[in-house]
Design an enzyme around this catalytic site. Structure first.
Site, PDB file in Angstrom:
ATOM      1  N   LYS A 164      -7.950   0.804  -7.406  1.00 35.26           N
ATOM      2  CA  LYS A 164      -7.862   0.831  -5.944  1.00 35.26           C
ATOM      3  C   LYS A 164      -8.225   2.214  -5.404  1.00 35.26           C
ATOM      4  O   LYS A 164      -8.929   2.333  -4.399  1.00 35.26           O
ATOM      5  CB  LYS A 164      -6.467   0.426  -5.492  1.00 35.26           C
ATOM      6  N   SER A 166      -2.212   2.189  -5.383  1.00 32.55           N
ATOM      7  CA  SER A 166      -0.890   1.774  -5.865  1.00 32.55           C
ATOM      8  C   SER A 166      -0.885   0.293  -6.194  1.00 32.55           C
ATOM      9  O   SER A 166      -1.655  -0.493  -5.634  1.00 32.55           O
ATOM     10  CB  SER A 166       0.189   2.077  -4.815  1.00 32.55           C
ATOM     11  N   ASP A 167      -0.014  -0.072  -7.113  1.00 35.16           N
ATOM     12  CA  ASP A 167       0.156  -1.479  -7.450  1.00 35.16           C
ATOM     13  C   ASP A 167       1.530  -1.655  -8.096  1.00 35.16           C
ATOM     14  O   ASP A 167       2.080  -0.711  -8.674  1.00 35.16           O
ATOM     15  CB  ASP A 167      -0.933  -1.962  -8.406  1.00 35.16           C
ATOM     16  N   GLN A 168       2.045  -2.854  -7.984  1.00 36.59           N
ATOM     17  CA  GLN A 168       3.345  -3.146  -8.575  1.00 36.59           C
ATOM     18  C   GLN A 168       3.299  -4.487  -9.300  1.00 36.59           C
ATOM     19  O   GLN A 168       2.749  -5.464  -8.785  1.00 36.59           O
ATOM     20  CB  GLN A 168       4.437  -3.200  -7.509  1.00 36.59           C
ATOM     21  N   ALA A 228       3.141   1.555  -9.905  1.00 42.44           N
ATOM     22  CA  ALA A 228       2.161   2.553 -10.336  1.00 42.44           C
ATOM     23  C   ALA A 228       1.431   3.155  -9.152  1.00 42.44           C
ATOM     24  O   ALA A 228       1.167   2.479  -8.150  1.00 42.44           O
ATOM     25  CB  ALA A 228       1.159   1.926 -11.291  1.00 42.44           C
TER      26      ALA A 228
END
Length: 240
Positions: free
Chosen positions: A58, A106-108, A143
């Protein structure tokens, strides 16, 4: 484009209202764009590795050329800290010859046993997720990746949060989903809302991570960046 007086631009590679609200708390002007990447997991990819890979991709989706090409990775949204601000949409020509950009990706992901939990999107999927989580401990990986364009350096960080759920009845689950409408949230809850009532315990080194954007990690990465490159000093949350 949102930027500091020095020409430093902070960009959030997300259109999530939850993450934008979190980043506002640092008091830094920033812009957002939609990275528009494929978020599918690779075969046998662990949830933690998936979260970090997607966060990095991203951030890397931001690829402006020196003043000649429009950004094609997404649509830029001007974002200001004022709670009552209206969001405007525009495409633009980016010039990184005389500017410095810091892009936060960011990612989850969430893991219940061996099951990867994504965004439910529908009420029925949300019910199934919360029935699976009931009486279990779910691990969330939040993250972030910070990409800076001055030297094209990438920093990465993952916060791990363990959430233990109460034993939930079907009626409680349906009541919660109707109240909080968590259909766009991984794990089918909003911890900043009524979702907190679903848990018996939360364990994490970063209490903000569960919402989606681990702010302790963001602050640390921005501080590291500002310490190494003077051009980014305006982005240090507490100064240098």
């Amino acid at each position: 484009m949102a930027h500091t007086d020095s020409g430093v631009h902070l960009v959030l590679a997300s259109q999530s209202q939850y993450k934008q609200k979190q980043l506002h708390t640092l008091g830094l002007p920033f812009s957002t764009f939609n990275p528009n990447i494929d978020e599918s997991a690779k075969p046998a990819e662990h949830a933690k590795a998936l979260a970090q890979r997607l966060a990095t991709q991203k951030a890397q989706a931001w690829q402006p050329s020196c003043g000649v090409e429009e950004v094609t990775a997404g649509i830029l949204l001007e974002t200001k800290p004022e709670a009552t601000q209206k969001t405007t949409t525009k495409t633009y020509q980016a010039n990184n010859k005389h500017s410095a950009y810091a892009i936060i990706g960011s990612d989850q992901t969430a893991l219940c046993g061996t099951t990867l939990l994504g965004k439910p999107h529908t009420t029925q999927n949300a019910i199934k997720q919360l029935e699976l989580c009931s009486s279990n401990t779910v691990t969330f990986y939040s993250a972030i990746a910070l990409l800076e364009t001055h030297t094209n350096t990438l920093q990465e960080y993952v916060a791990t949060t363990q959430v233990t759920f109460k034993t939930l009845s079907r009626a409680q689950i349906e009541h919660y989903i109707e109240r909080d409408q968590p259909l766009d949230c991984a794990g089918s809850f909003k911890s900043e809302g009524l979702g907190i009532a679903l848990f018996t315990a939360i364990k994490s080194d970063d209490p903000t991570a569960l919402v989606g954007l681990p702010l302790i990690g963001v602050c640390n990465l921005l501080h590291n960046l500002a310490s190494k490159h003077t051009v980014y000093q305006p982005l240090a949350p507490l100064g240098i």
